[in-house]
Design an enzyme around this catalytic site. Structure first.
Site, mmCIF file in Angstrom:
data_model
loop_
_atom_site.group_PDB
_atom_site.id
_atom_site.type_symbol
_atom_site.label_atom_id
_atom_site.label_comp_id
_atom_site.label_asym_id
_atom_site.label_seq_id
_atom_site.Cartn_x
_atom_site.Cartn_y
_atom_site.Cartn_z
ATOM 1 N N HIS A 35 36.482 41.358 40.799
ATOM 2 C CA HIS A 35 35.227 41.709 41.660
ATOM 3 C C HIS A 35 34.983 40.465 42.554
ATOM 4 O O HIS A 35 33.617 39.967 42.110
ATOM 5 C CB HIS A 35 33.968 42.378 40.814
ATOM 6 N N GLU A 82 33.614 46.842 31.959
ATOM 7 C CA GLU A 82 34.372 46.492 31.868
ATOM 8 C C GLU A 82 34.110 47.241 30.452
ATOM 9 O O GLU A 82 34.389 47.331 29.502
ATOM 10 C CB GLU A 82 33.991 45.025 31.438
ATOM 11 N N THR A 96 31.639 40.279 27.856
ATOM 12 C CA THR A 96 31.679 39.318 28.423
ATOM 13 C C THR A 96 31.322 38.042 29.501
ATOM 14 O O THR A 96 31.326 37.124 29.318
ATOM 15 C CB THR A 96 33.362 39.290 28.293
ATOM 16 N N SER A 150 29.608 41.266 40.921
ATOM 17 C CA SER A 150 30.691 40.319 40.047
ATOM 18 C C SER A 150 29.403 40.188 38.868
ATOM 19 O O SER A 150 28.099 39.705 40.073
ATOM 20 C CB SER A 150 31.057 39.156 40.887
ATOM 21 N N SER A 151 29.306 40.644 37.788
ATOM 22 C CA SER A 151 28.243 40.640 36.814
ATOM 23 C C SER A 151 28.506 38.848 36.427
ATOM 24 O O SER A 151 26.937 38.787 37.107
ATOM 25 C CB SER A 151 28.814 41.695 36.019
ATOM 26 N N ASN A 152 29.122 38.218 36.753
ATOM 27 C CA ASN A 152 28.614 36.608 36.495
ATOM 28 C C ASN A 152 28.270 36.034 37.412
ATOM 29 O O ASN A 152 27.911 34.949 36.960
ATOM 30 C CB ASN A 152 30.036 36.344 35.275
ATOM 31 N N SER A 191 35.592 35.315 39.780
ATOM 32 C CA SER A 191 36.416 35.570 40.748
ATOM 33 C C SER A 191 36.448 35.248 42.627
ATOM 34 O O SER A 191 37.137 35.706 43.565
ATOM 35 C CB SER A 191 35.828 37.459 40.408
#
Length: 324
Positions: free
Chosen positions: A46, A131, A169, A227-229, A271
């Protein structure tokens, strides 16, 4: 007192993780070995810059497998795919390279193993994230998604003797712990993973922001909106009371964010390539920052092997021009 930033402090670690490195390299090598186009189901990772860079090299990103011509080479993104997508891709006769992060695959393997033993699952994650769709799609049914503690009260598993919990994750470590506590309160015998599903890179980048935030007046996170993280890094800083902004590129920085804030903390999601961090530093320097230093932090040494069939004739290729 001057009103512009004076110092940039870089979080350590930040940026690319092993799973992202591997996923990008799979697409780059496939392009070298098989020529363009290489089809990729969903954004490989992402990040807008990475995706555009690979598009320029000949990758075509699709969501629907019906958009891929028969006989094509197809790469699954780092986020993983459902069983249905795997089976459809095989039935359509594509040459497939799976760039799913091995730490996501580990969750898939655990789900398959415990399902055979009769377990149902509670998954902690964000609805609609690829995910989560991939992990939930490992089974036809029996995985119940919870996004927050309130969802836990509404879960209705068919039985509670055999119930296991898995997580996306890239969650906030602290949020996930709170939701897990609610799961355990309601289902005391729930089975937890031996090692948490939140990956080392997510954990390390959040820990670094926790150390960084109190030392600075504003935190900038380099990462794309999907982007989740990266989103979680911004939230971690905000929860600690430090103003925080996420940018996809240096162009998105706004001068007013830095007014009266002399120390700027800077990090990047797993990412986001380092070149974007460098461009952000240049822009903050243009606004007045004089010094840049990196805080002490963990050095990550995790490396994941590439799938078979991506060696280039004559053995390994020299590392391709990479996005670091």
């Amino acid at each position: 007192m001057m009103n512009e930033p004076k110092e940039v402090i870089l979080a350590e670690p930040r940026g690319f993780c092993a799973g992202v490195d591997r996923a990008i390299e799979i697409v780059e090598r496939a392009l070298v070995k098989f020529g363009r186009p290489i089809y990729v189901r969903h954004e490989i990772v992402h990040n807008t810059y990475v995706v555009n860079d690979l598009k320029a090299k000949g990758a075509i990103f699709i969501e629907e497998l019906s958009d891929v011509p028969p006989g094509s080479t197809l790469v699954f993104s780092a986020h993983g795919v459902s069983k249905a997508v795997q089976e459809e891709a095989q039935a359509r006769g594509f040459s497939i390279f799976d760039a799913t992060c091995p730490l996501v695959t580990k969750v898939h393997v655990e789900v398959a193993k415990l399902h055979k033993e009769g377990f149902e699952f509670i998954m902690i994650g964000h609805k609609g994230h690829p995910e989560v769709e991939g992990t939930m799609g490992q089974l036809d049914s029996g995985i119940h998604l919870v996004e927050d503690a309130a969802d836990v009260a509404r879960v209705a598993p068919a039985q509670t003797e055999k119930l296991a919990v898995v997580t996306q994750t890239t969650l906030s470590v602290d949020d996930a712990a709170g939701i897990l506590a609610a799961v355990k309160a309601r289902f005391p015998s729930v089975r937890e993973p031996k090692q948490q599903d939140i990956c080392y890179a997510t954990q390390n980048r959040q820990d670094a922001v926790k150390l960084l935030s109190p030392q600075v007046d504003v935190v900038i996170v380099v990462g794309s909106p999907t982007s989740s993280n990266s989103n979680r890094l911004r939230e971690v800083a905000l929860k600690l009371g430090t103003p925080s902004h996420m940018v996809d590129s240096a162009d998105e920085l706004q001068a007013e964010w830095f007014e009266g804030r002399s120390r700027v903390g800077l990090t990047a999601g797993a990412s986001a390539p380092e070149i974007l961090v460098r461009q952000v530093i240049d822009r903050i320097k243009a606004l007045g920052a004089i010094s840049v230093r990196t805080m002490d932090g963990l050095t990550e040494t995790v490396k994941f092997p590439l799938p078979k069939g991506l060696k280039i004739d004559g053995g390994e290729v020299a590392p391709l021009q990479h996005l670091h």
